[in-house]
Scaffold this motif. Structure first.
Motif, PDB file in Angstrom:
ATOM      1  N   TYR A 198      47.930  35.360  32.761  1.00 55.66           N
ATOM      2  CA  TYR A 198      46.992  36.164  31.967  1.00 55.66           C
ATOM      3  C   TYR A 198      47.487  37.600  31.833  1.00 55.66           C
ATOM      4  CZ  TYR A 198      42.735  38.795  30.795  1.00 55.66           C
ATOM      5  OH  TYR A 198      41.828  39.648  30.204  1.00 55.66           O
ATOM      6  N   ARG A 199      47.907  38.203  32.941  1.00 59.20           N
ATOM      7  CA  ARG A 199      48.347  39.594  32.925  1.00 59.20           C
ATOM      8  C   ARG A 199      49.564  39.782  32.012  1.00 59.20           C
ATOM      9  NH1 ARG A 199      48.443  40.369  38.071  1.00 59.20           N
ATOM     10  NH2 ARG A 199      50.628  39.858  38.409  1.00 59.20           N
ATOM     11  N   GLU A 248      48.651  35.749  36.955  1.00 57.09           N
ATOM     12  CA  GLU A 248      49.918  36.330  36.506  1.00 57.09           C
ATOM     13  C   GLU A 248      50.183  35.990  35.034  1.00 57.09           C
ATOM     14  OE1 GLU A 248      54.692  35.997  37.555  1.00 57.09           O
ATOM     15  OE2 GLU A 248      53.199  35.203  38.969  1.00 57.09           O
ATOM     16  N   ILE A 278      46.451  45.786  36.124  1.00 55.49           N
ATOM     17  CA  ILE A 278      46.794  46.079  34.729  1.00 55.49           C
ATOM     18  C   ILE A 278      46.638  47.573  34.461  1.00 55.49           C
ATOM     19  CG2 ILE A 278      46.088  45.718  32.332  1.00 55.49           C
ATOM     20  CD1 ILE A 278      45.269  42.864  33.149  1.00 55.49           C
ATOM     21  N   VAL A 327      41.434  41.352  39.139  1.00 58.20           N
ATOM     22  CA  VAL A 327      42.443  41.155  38.096  1.00 58.20           C
ATOM     23  C   VAL A 327      42.825  42.462  37.415  1.00 58.20           C
ATOM     24  CG1 VAL A 327      42.930  39.991  35.899  1.00 58.20           C
ATOM     25  CG2 VAL A 327      41.568  38.826  37.652  1.00 58.20           C
TER      26      VAL A 327
END
Length: 842
Positions: A533-534, A531, A569, A565
């Motif tokens: 990172y996103r 989360e 996104i 991941v």
């Protein structure tokens, strides 16, 4: 003239022989190494000496005393702390009143020093470095001189791409006392890193004398064994102590008794008061004083120290046995075994190859010892390679090795600090990840384990979480049998070579810091890593711009962890994604060349069939991407770098882009047209990432699909690169195929030339000598020569026995011609027979 002998060495790589013995006192044919140095100096008329001591100084002082027993005057200077090589000599300034020579007390030398001294006086040098030529210059300082012997360039312990010569610094320096003006008092200061570069910068007369003859740095146990054998074989050029038997190359010490049935072959040295019983076989070996070799024992290519007992029919091959140890009847020592002082190897026992036995250990009768007592087995000389730490799963990279490596890494950090660990989905990586964590925790360092995540996510979390570093375990993308450990620093970059060497030193010493029970590190499993990172990712992207473009993408996840991941996104960006190979499949992480090409062809066909805007293949680690344009054409790596660079030029404010020395010069021309600067880097990924973090660098890339947009993170990130490319395409409403027309023409030819490892340094030296050092020559990494707009570069592979040769020109024929120049030279400069093969890469 006086001499300063550097005698403070720990001899870390000679352990366990040097656990309680300074390296200069390790015996060569029963005499300390340092004694040979003193003899050599004395024969040149240098009788006044100062020894610089640090580790176990009393052993050296007790042995040599005031030097009178050797016909010299010896004084000693101790050190309270390590001030570096030049700083240590500075401490002896009060003992020096004229020209002096600095010698290392732990190398074996067969030079004629008088020639070096004459050279120094003739040149009226302030400092003369005695040089020699070696097959493998990597562990040493490289030195380049002009035709008059004046030093023009040097580099301390280079990588293969920086090996500009096979001429190295021997650590012997002839100096005038005025050098002390340049050495600060009681400060860490090194000859090679600090003093000599300073003298070069100031234009002082700094010379290099290339000596002929024997020189060997006793860096490890194999080197130690080899030096002993070289001495008795006559290769060193120094007389062997003892009486030589008339008809054999055998030397026997006083009062030694050898049964007439014993078979002594090759070159053999046996010290004083020793006994060799009937039926013994000794070949190419050194036997100490007061040793007993019992009936039927077989000893080959080995060194025995004083007071050793070898039992009946025991077998030794390529071994070192320390002082007062016993190898009992019928015992067997495999190749490379080292037994330290006062050990007992029991009757009928077997010690397997490369095991080390620490002092005072006992191997019971009949036992089989397959790992070292008490610490682990010694592996390769250099743990770190071009791709981190790499080895065969469960053979070289085993849980035992991983735990030891983790302990070495943890010991290089402050107690109480925190590091990250992560991995891919393969079960062997899970196993080794847990093992490396245990080693780290044992040193009092905490671990945040992020589990299965892509490598760019791991780098990002390491940096934003203010961790001291990180380790990512993965199955090698190149060989399914290999496991890689990728080490990061606190910024998420590949570990600096100096840090790698620090970890290696701790690994080889094998006596890591162990935390008390209450200070053992803590293991944590952060739950919001992806989360974080996103959220960070999306904060650097113009979401609306990409949403409005309605991109249709074909994306191959290569069975990697990016599939857990990246979909979220892309979903937020409203992209229409056709996902390929989006399931985690550890068995398919590694793709061979044929599988890779097949997957890329499949991707291209699907892009063309569905009319997608772009096709992208992510590598399994999530770091690199491979592009297919809207027409379904595969874009090679060099062209892809040009395209992405052009997108940056068209969509960003003026700044700097960072590219390796091998990247196309076409990009420089485009950069100039758009007001950008180009900064060239070394070839390694670490170098590209390091330069990308510098102020003003907006983009960095290399020719194998690695791109960096450093405003997000200064590391290769395939996922961010994909979205950034989409954003730039949307900003100027363009697709890759149409953008190709704007790239100026250029032809690049790449070949590989087979070259044995031992010739790499020689080839680099020859290349440097051949091209000169004019403004058209670039020595950042390898040797690069510019010809107006054309260029040619050659550099040695870091992990294979060949040279890369690359040329670029506006005409294909010219590029082929340029490559041919270096290819032929590299072939011709190799002095061994055999065929030379080149492989055209594209």
């Amino acid at each position: 003239m006086k001499a300063v002998i550097m005698a403070g060495g720990f001899g870390t790589r000679l352990r366990p022989l040097t656990n309680s013995l300074p390296k200069p006192m390790v015996p060569i044919a029963n005499r300390p190494i340092m004694e040979y140095i003193i003899d050599l100096l004395s024969k040149e008329g240098i009788k006044d000496m100062v020894s610089l001591l640090y580790f176990y100084p009393e052993i050296i002082e007790e042995y040599f005393g005031d030097g009178s027993s050797m016909g010299v005057k010896m004084q000693y200077v101790g050190a309270s702390e390590d001030f570096g090589t030049a700083g240590s000599v500075r401490n002896a300034k009060s003992y020096i009143d004229g020209p002096f020579i600095v010698m290392s007390g732990d190398v074996m030398i067969g030079f004629d020093l008088s020639l070096a001294l004459k050279f120094h006086r003739k040149k009226k040098a302030l400092a003369t470095i005695v040089l020699t030529r070696v097959d493998n210059p990597l562990p040493f300082g490289i030195v380049i001189t002009d035709e008059k012997g004046r030093i023009v360039r040097f580099l301390e312990k280079p990588s293969w791409g920086e090996v500009f010569s096979d001429t190295i610094n021997t650590g012997i320096y002839i100096l005038e006392p005025r050098v002390f003006d340049y050495i600060p008092e009681e400060s860490e200061f090194d000859f090679s890193k600090d003093l000599f570069p300073l003298l070069l910068k100031r234009g002082e007369p700094l010379y290099g004398y290339i000596a002929e003859g024997y020189w060997k740095d006793i860096g490890g146990l194999k080197d130690y064994l080899l030096v002993n054998l070289d001495l008795i074989r006559g290769k060193v050029g120094i007389p062997v102590p003892g009486k030589k038997m008339d008809d054999k190359n055998v030397w026997i010490g006083k009062d030694t008794k050898i049964d007439f049935t014993a078979d002594l072959g090759g070159s053999v040295f046996i010290g004083e008061n020793s006994v060799v019983r009937p039926g013994v076989y000794i070949n190419n070996s050194v036997i100490g004083n007061n040793c007993v070799i019992e009936t039927g024992a077989k000893i080959s290519d080995s060194v025995l120290w004083d007071g050793v007992l070898i039992g009946k029919e025991a077998v030794l091959q390529e071994n070192i046995v320390g002082k007062n140890s016993k190898v009992m009847d019928y015992a067997f020592l495999g190749e490379g075994v080292v037994v330290s002082d006062k050990c007992h190897i029991g009757r009928g026992s077997r010690v397997k190859a490369n095991v080390k036995v620490w002092p005072h250990k006992v191997v019971e009768d009949g036992a089989t010892l397959s790992s070292s007592l008490i610490w682990g087995e010694k592996w390769s000389k250099s743990i770190f390679g071009a791709y981190g730490v790499t080895g065969l799963a469960n053979i070289e990279i085993s849980p035992e090795f991983a735990a030891k490596l983790g302990a070495a890494y943890g010991a290089s950090l402050k107690k109480g600090s925190t590091v990250s660990t992560s991995r891919d989905s393969h079960k062997a990586c899970r196993m080794n990840n847990r093992a490396i964590m245990t080693g780290i925790l044992s040193t009092g360092v905490n671990v945040n384990d992020y589990g299965v995540i892509p490598m760019p996510v791991s780098r990002y979390l390491t940096r934003i979480s203010q961790e001291s570093g990180g380790i990512h375990s993965r199955r090698s993308p190149f060989d399914p049998e290999l496991i890689d450990f990728k080490f990061f620093d606190a910024d998420g970059l590949d570990l600096h070579p100096n840090r790698e060497k620090a970890v290696e030193r701790l690994f080889y010493r094998e006596d890591f810091r162990r935390a008390p029970i209450e200070e053992t590190g803590e293991l944590n499993f952060p739950i919001h890593g992806i989360e974080s990172y996103r959220n960070g990712f999306l904060s650097f992207i113009d979401e609306k711009l990409i949403k409005d473009a309605n991109f249709k993408i074909v994306l191959d996840y290569s069975y990697g962890s990016s599939a857990s991941v990246f979909p979220a996104i892309l979903g937020r960006l409203k992209c229409d994604v056709i996902a390929l190979n989006a399931n985690l499949d550890a068995a398919k992480i590694t793709r061979g060349p044929e599988e890779f090409a097949k997957a890329l062809d499949q991707l291209a066909n699907i892009v063309h069939s569905l009319g997608a805007d772009i096709g992208v293949m992510l590598d399994a680690g999530g770091e690199k991407i491979f592009l297919v344009d809207e027409k379904g054409d595969i874009i090679d790596g060099d062209t892809a770098l040009k395209l992405v660079s052009l997108l940056v030029f068209k969509t960003h404010s003026k700044g700097t882009v960072a590219l390796p020395v091998t990247a196309s010069g076409v990009i420089d021309g485009m950069a100039s047209a758009y007001g950008f600067d180009v900064k060239r880097t070394k070839i390694s990924g670490r170098s590209v990432m390091e330069v990308s973090s510098q102020e003003g660098v907006v983009f960095a890339g290399e020719e194998t699909g690695g791109y960096i947009f450093s405003q997000f993170q200064p590391a290769f990130d395939g996922m961010f690169s994909i979205v950034k490319i989409l954003e730039m395409m949307a900003k100027i409403d363009v697709r890759l195929h149409s953008l190709l027309r704007e790239i100026p023409p250029g032809f690049m030819v790449k070949e590989r030339v087979a070259c044995p490892w031992e010739f790499k340094g020689r080839i680099m030296r020859k290349l440097i000598e051949n091209v000169g050092d004019g403004s058209d020559v670039e020595l950042l990494d390898g040797v690069k020569v510019h010809f107006d707009q054309d260029w040619l570069v050659a550099y040695p592979s870091h992990d294979h026995a060949y040279f890369h040769v690359i040329a670029e020109s506006s005409m294909a024929s010219k590029a082929e011609e340029l490559v041919g120049i270096f290819v032929e030279k590299i072939k011709n400069w190799q002095t061994v027979g055999g065929q030379y093969h080149t492989q055209k890469e594209r």
